[in-house]
Structures are given as C-alpha cells and as structure tokens.
Design a protein around this motif. Structure first.
Motif, short mmCIF file in Angstrom:
data_model
loop_
_atom_site.label_atom_id
_atom_site.label_comp_id
_atom_site.label_asym_id
_atom_site.label_seq_id
_atom_site.Cartn_x
_atom_site.Cartn_y
_atom_site.Cartn_z
N PRO A 1 0.82 -1.21 0.00
CA PRO A 1 0.00 0.00 0.00
C PRO A 1 0.86 1.27 0.00
O PRO A 1 1.98 1.27 0.50
N ASP A 2 0.31 2.33 -0.58
CA ASP A 2 0.97 3.63 -0.62
C ASP A 2 0.63 4.38 0.66
O ASP A 2 -0.16 5.32 0.66
N LEU A 3 1.23 3.96 1.78
CA LEU A 3 0.88 4.46 3.10
C LEU A 3 1.65 5.73 3.43
O LEU A 3 2.86 5.79 3.30
N THR A 4 0.91 6.76 3.85
CA THR A 4 1.50 8.00 4.33
C THR A 4 1.35 8.03 5.85
O THR A 4 0.24 7.96 6.36
N ARG A 5 2.48 8.11 6.55
CA ARG A 5 2.46 8.20 8.02
C ARG A 5 2.99 9.56 8.42
O ARG A 5 4.09 9.92 8.05
N TRP B 1 -10.19 3.87 12.42
CA TRP B 1 -10.09 4.22 11.00
C TRP B 1 -11.47 4.40 10.36
O TRP B 1 -12.47 3.94 10.89
N HIS C 1 -10.18 6.23 -0.04
CA HIS C 1 -9.07 6.53 0.87
C HIS C 1 -9.41 5.99 2.25
O HIS C 1 -10.59 5.90 2.60
N VAL D 1 -3.61 -1.97 4.18
CA VAL D 1 -3.03 -0.75 4.77
C VAL D 1 -2.86 -0.93 6.28
O VAL D 1 -1.81 -0.61 6.85
N SER E 1 -2.29 8.38 9.88
CA SER E 1 -1.77 7.75 8.67
C SER E 1 -2.93 7.59 7.68
O SER E 1 -4.09 7.68 8.07
N ALA F 1 -3.99 6.18 3.27
CA ALA F 1 -3.58 5.67 1.96
C ALA F 1 -4.79 5.60 1.04
O ALA F 1 -5.92 5.45 1.50
N GLU G 1 0.04 -3.22 6.95
CA GLU G 1 1.30 -2.51 6.72
C GLU G 1 1.61 -1.60 7.92
O GLU G 1 2.74 -1.57 8.41
N LEU G 2 0.61 -0.86 8.38
CA LEU G 2 0.81 0.04 9.52
C LEU G 2 1.22 -0.75 10.76
O LEU G 2 2.17 -0.39 11.46
#
Length: 120
Positions: free
Chosen positions: A2-6, A52, A86, A34, A21, A23, A37-38
């Motif tokens: 996943p394209d995870l932004t933290r 979430w 998202h 996601v 976080s 994605a 991954e986190l």
C-alpha cells in the motif's frame, strides 16, 4: 504494498499521543492491507487504538478499535472534504488520563493534519 503516508505523532494531550496515517484504497481488502502494513511497525501494533474510516465505491466503512465514536469523527471529516477511495487511521497511545470529550477534538486535529499534508 500500500501507498501508506504516516505523519507519525502529531499531537499529545495529558500523556496520550496521537498519530495519523492514510492511503488510497478501493476495497475492504485494500483497507486490510493498509492496516497490516501500519501494524507491521511494532509501535503501531502495540497502540491502544487504531481507529479508522474509509469511503469506498460501495459505501463507507469504519472501525472504532475501542475508541467509541472516534471513527464517526474521521468519517464525517472525510465526507466534508469529499475524500473518497481513501482510508485514514488515527492511532492513540493512551497516556493514563481520560480525556473525555477532548478525545474527539484530538481525533479531529489529527485528521486535519493529515488533510493539510495531502493538500485537501
């Protein structure tokens, strides 16, 4: 992957720490990927709550992860921002003091930090 932004820890209140976080996702399976991954980061796996919300083509999904009502706060902010496909995750490490209603304000602050980072 996943394209995870933290964003990491974005604020603290009475010992509790909040991180945010997110994605892009297009399915419940994507949300699960996601979250996996986190939580592959031990600190996030051991957090008190990983709350979430996601808005997907089939509708909205959310999970409080024990932080009752917090996922609805995330979902409402996503709806207002018109952020679809998202997932946003607000992570809390409990600091020993109850925050009462302030916990919702801290969730809002974390989501706002994420939306700002994404330019939304």
């Amino acid at each position: 992957m996943p394209d995870l932004t933290r964003l990491g820890v974005v604020l603290s209140d009475r010992g509790s720490k909040y991180a945010v976080s997110g994605a892009p996702v297009d399915s419940r399976a994507g949300v699960g990927a996601v979250l996996a991954e986190l939580k592959s980061d031990r600190a996030y796996a051991k957090a008190t709550h990983n709350t979430w919300a996601a808005i997907l083509p089939g509708g909205a999904l959310k999970a409080d992860d024990g932080e009752s009502g917090a996922a609805m706060v995330i979902l409402r902010m996503m709806e207002r921002a018109e952020l679809q496909d998202h997932v946003i995750i607000v992570t809390r490490w409990y600091g020993g003091k109850k925050l009462g209603g302030d916990r919702f304000r801290r969730v809002q602050d974390a989501v706002r930090a994420y939306l700002d980072k994404c330019g939304i």
